[in-house]
Write an enzyme that holds these catalytic residues in place. Structure first.
Site, mmCIF file in Angstrom:
data_model
loop_
_atom_site.group_PDB
_atom_site.id
_atom_site.type_symbol
_atom_site.label_atom_id
_atom_site.label_comp_id
_atom_site.label_asym_id
_atom_site.label_seq_id
_atom_site.Cartn_x
_atom_site.Cartn_y
_atom_site.Cartn_z
ATOM 1 N N ASP A 216 12.207 17.016 7.717
ATOM 2 C CA ASP A 216 12.363 15.485 7.288
ATOM 3 C C ASP A 216 10.744 14.805 7.536
ATOM 4 O O ASP A 216 10.335 15.385 8.492
ATOM 5 C CB ASP A 216 13.451 14.823 7.551
ATOM 6 C CG ASP A 216 13.648 13.630 6.574
ATOM 7 O OD1 ASP A 216 14.755 13.138 6.543
ATOM 8 O OD2 ASP A 216 12.755 13.189 5.893
HETATM 9 C C1 GLC Z 1 13.020 10.497 4.248
HETATM 10 C C2 GLC Z 1 14.317 11.001 3.982
HETATM 11 C C3 GLC Z 1 14.208 12.224 2.917
HETATM 12 C C4 GLC Z 1 13.123 12.036 2.212
HETATM 13 C C5 GLC Z 1 11.997 12.092 2.922
HETATM 14 C C6 GLC Z 1 10.719 11.901 1.759
HETATM 15 O O1 GLC Z 1 12.703 10.001 5.433
HETATM 16 O O2 GLC Z 1 15.179 11.215 4.955
HETATM 17 O O3 GLC Z 1 15.447 12.390 2.443
HETATM 18 O O4 GLC Z 1 13.152 13.296 1.150
HETATM 19 O O5 GLC Z 1 11.855 11.228 3.840
HETATM 20 O O6 GLC Z 1 10.651 10.642 1.323
#
Ligand code: GLC
Length: 716
Positions: A216
């Site tokens: 993430d």
């Molecule tokens: C965020 C989220 C994830 C998302 C990623 C890109 O913090 O937790 O679900 O796909 O970053 O935006």
């Protein structure tokens, strides 16, 4: 693109640089363009130009309990992604709704892992059918936003596997999902992106996952450790900080070129599997999407006031009727140019509707209120709630909206509440209403779907995929927003699995939802024995409305300390006005296997198969006896002896495995000797699991072949 050729041509410096993103949402820039271009879902394609449709949020899509609908919406997301040049959609979010206050519940499916996995699987297949990649997230136990970057989910292994990992496992067993995204939090003290137990032991070794693993965003602590323990690529780009660490790790031998190549191969293979055709001109069928949206709404209450008639005098109350809340907040929130308004859409259905935006009802007298046949109040959580990064603190709608409902009800009993929220809410005020329609966050076309449902053009057929509790203190994990260590002390007793086991009253139960139709379910039969059953029934729609009904099948489990009811299948079927249909579903071993003390085992003992129309409304059940000797679900752990001794498996097993066994036993895969004639060879081979003999096949028994073998055996 031949991965081996490409990697041969790249310097180690170049390769190391590819293990971090190219920018915020792209990666794998080998030549002049990054090859992987990603964007958030799950309810649209998040791009700067903002001309993506906003789709029904996952909380609403889940309420359809409709696998085909989820497949179709996945296809539409795939079309939207292709239209925007995106080849990897960062969706779906399959985290379990452990607590109704959790900020991102709007973005995930359910409190139940089975409906989550079953619908996410179809959604992903739909996305992939358009040659766009899907990324299942957040692996794992990201069940709250409070302290999510440092929070540690303390959880026993059986609960982890049977509840919080089950949807991931169902998806990975059911299709080739392209990416798994690791969560911000820790699980049992280890950050998910560095968690070898999650990323290697379970994901790779046990499930045989072949896709890539992405972090993430900015969630990584020790990038070298993460890459060593199973991560393939860090997002977003962090080149300046990451490259020196990776080069040092490579130079010291901590990170080998072989490990690096394996990771980059998975990324290149992903790129090889998606479409590169740029002249894509498919469009989304908005009428179809609007229909899907409306039929997923959940009719929680209807004392004969819905559907509305176009000649009835109606008052629409509340600003969210013209300024709707169509989605949750955070990364899933997308810019969109299409937002229908319920005021406009209702006034297309009737000339007898008037509208007042403020909930104070300024200037509206008691006699005015009395003059309307029906009064539709639009309630909506404010734009600050239901978001990534923080959880809700209570389940209530804004007090002025509830006050309006009560005030109106004093003068006119025909109050219809239309709800817009991302997760369970307090509905103690519904005694002041005659109808309650739950629409969740319904996306760009949601208001049109609401008008269609209010006037009977679409029948609301949704079921709650989460319990609406009477009070948040009834929720077993109500203390979840505590310190860093969050103890999943309620174990598998999440949602209805808790309420039905401990007899806790709920406001509206999991699986509940009314309809305009009058369904009659009869001739229910449960045939079969051992671990193989067939549930069948007839369903008749004794109404003038077309609609869908969802019949749920639960496993009644009172033979051990476990949730008394666990959903193991559901059948959602369209039944036209006056139509009668026969339905059936097979229930096999996978419905009766659970992780017990770390290994997947078949349940043994006395159980029930329950046919129901909600977790609290059973219509039929049958006692069954599960006895392991009668049948075992085939997996990589199944012993060869178990296969060779059962007629229906023996020939299939020999077809796939005999060459490898001969190679192991006699050094010649085409030997005409029979290993079973030799006491040692027979016992040794019979005691080997399927995954064991693969080692001796000189690479011919690939994971893919084994997956195929297991599939064929389980269908035998
Ligand atoms: C965020 C989220 C994830 C998302 C990623 C890109 O913090 O937790 O679900 O796909 O970053 O935006």
């Amino acid at each position: 693109m031949d991965a081996k050729q490409i990697l041969k041509s790249l310097s180690i410096e170049k390769k190391l640089g590819l293990l971090t993103g190219y920018d915020n949402f792209s990666a794998l820039k080998i030549n002049d363009e990054p090859l992987i271009r990603m964007a958030d879902g799950p309810n649209g394609v998040k791009t700067a130009d903002g001309d993506s449709l906003c789709f029904p949020n996952t909380c609403l899509m889940a309420s359809s309990f409709d696998k085909e609908l989820c497949f179709e919406i996945g296809k539409m997301l795939g079309i939207e992604a292709r239209r925007h040049g995106v080849n990897l959609l960062l969706a779906p979010n399959v985290n379990i709704k452990r607590n109704p206050l959790a900020g991102r519940n709007f973005e995930s499916y359910s409190e139940d892992p089975f409906v989550t996995g079953a619908l996410a699987l179809e959604f992903i297949k739909g996305i992939k059918s358009k040659k766009v990649g899907a990324c299942i997230k957040h692996y794992a136990c990201n069940n709250q936003e409070h302290l999510r970057w440092i929070q540690n989910s303390v959880i026993d292994d059986d609960t982890l596997r049977n509840v919080y990992l089950k949807a991931f496992e169902m998806v990975i067993n059911g299709t080739d999902v392209d990416f798994v995204m690791t969560a911000y939090n820790k699980v049992n003290g280890k950050q998910c992106c560095e968690n070898e137990y999650l990323l290697k032991t379970i994901l790779r070794d046990e499930w045989g996952y072949k896709g890539a693993v992405v972090s993430d965003w900015a969630s990584i602590g020790d990038v070298v450790q993460a890459l060593k323990n199973g991560l393939d690529i860090e997002m977003p780009c962090n080149y300046e900080l990451t490259y020196p660490k990776l080069y040092k790790a490579y130079a010291s031998g901590e990170l080998t070129e072989q490990e690096i190549d394996e990771k980059l191969t998975r990324l290149i293979e992903f790129y090889n599997g998606i479409s590169h055709d740029t002249n894509f001109n498919e469009e989304i069928d908005e009428q179809k999407l609007r229909k899907f949206t409306g039929e997923s709404f959940i009719l929680l209450k209807n004392d004969g006031v819905l559907p509305l008639k176009s000649d009835e005098k109606v008052l629409i109350v509340g600003s969210s009727a013209e300024n709707p809340r169509i989605q949750g907040g955070g990364c899933a929130n997308i810019k969109t140019k299409t937002i229908l308004r319920a005021t406009d859409e209702i006034m297309k259905q009737t000339v007898n509707a008037e509208y007042v935006s403020d909930y104070e009802l300024c200037g509206i007298t008691a006699s005015d209120l009395k003059s309307y046949d029906k009064i539709v109040v639009f309630l909506s959580l404010d734009f600050g709630s239901d978001s990534e990064a923080y959880d809700r603190t209570d389940l209530s709608f804004p007090i002025q909206q509830i006050t309006a409902v009560k005030k109106i009800a004093k003068h006119n009993p025909n109050v219809i509440a239309v709800l817009s929220n991302g997760s369970a809410v307090d509905l103690s005020f519904d005694k002041y209403t005659k109808a309650v329609l739950e629409t969740y966050y319904a996306g760009s076309l949601g208001a049109g779907a609401i008008a269609d449902v209010l006037y009977g053009k679409t029948t609301p057929s949704g079921k709650l995929a989460e319990t609406f509790p009477l009070s948040v203190s009834d929720v077993p994990s109500y203390n979840f927003a505590c310190g860093e260590d969050v103890n999943y002390a309620e174990r598998e007793f999440v949602g209805y699995r808790y309420y039905t086991t401990y007899g806790v009253k709920t406001k509206y139960p999991f699986g509940y939802g009314l309809s305009y139709c009058k369904f009659n379910i009869d001739n229910v039969k449960i045939d079969g024995s051992g671990y193989d059953y067939e549930v069948s029934f007839d369903i008749t729609n004794n109404s003038k409305y077309d609609g869908k009904e969802t019949v749920q099948i639960y496993l009644g489990d009172e033979s051990r300390f476990a949730p008394k009811k666990q959903l193991i299948e559901f059948i959602t079927t369209r039944v036209k006005a006056g139509e009668k249909k026969s339905c059936k579903a097979k229930i096999g071993a996978s419905s009766f296997s659970r992780y017990l003390n770390g290994t997947k085992k078949l349940l043994v003992g006395k159980f029930k198969i329950i046919v129901a129309t909600s977790s609290e409304h059973e219509i039929f059940s049958k006692d069954i006896e599960l006895n392991k000797d009668s049948f075992a679900p085939i997996s990589r752990e199944t012993l060869i002896g178990e296969l060779m001794k059962v007629d229906r498996y023996r020939e299939i097993a020999k077809k796939y495995l005999l060459k490898a066994i001969n190679l192991w036993a006699f050094g010649d895969e085409n030997s005409d000797k029979n290993f079973e004639d030799d006491e040692f060879l027979r016992n040794h081979a019979y005691g080997m699991p399927i995954r064991g003999i693969a080692y001796f096949s000189l690479g011919k028994l690939t994971d893919e072949t084994i997956k195929q073998l297991i599939l064929e055996l389980n269908n035998a």
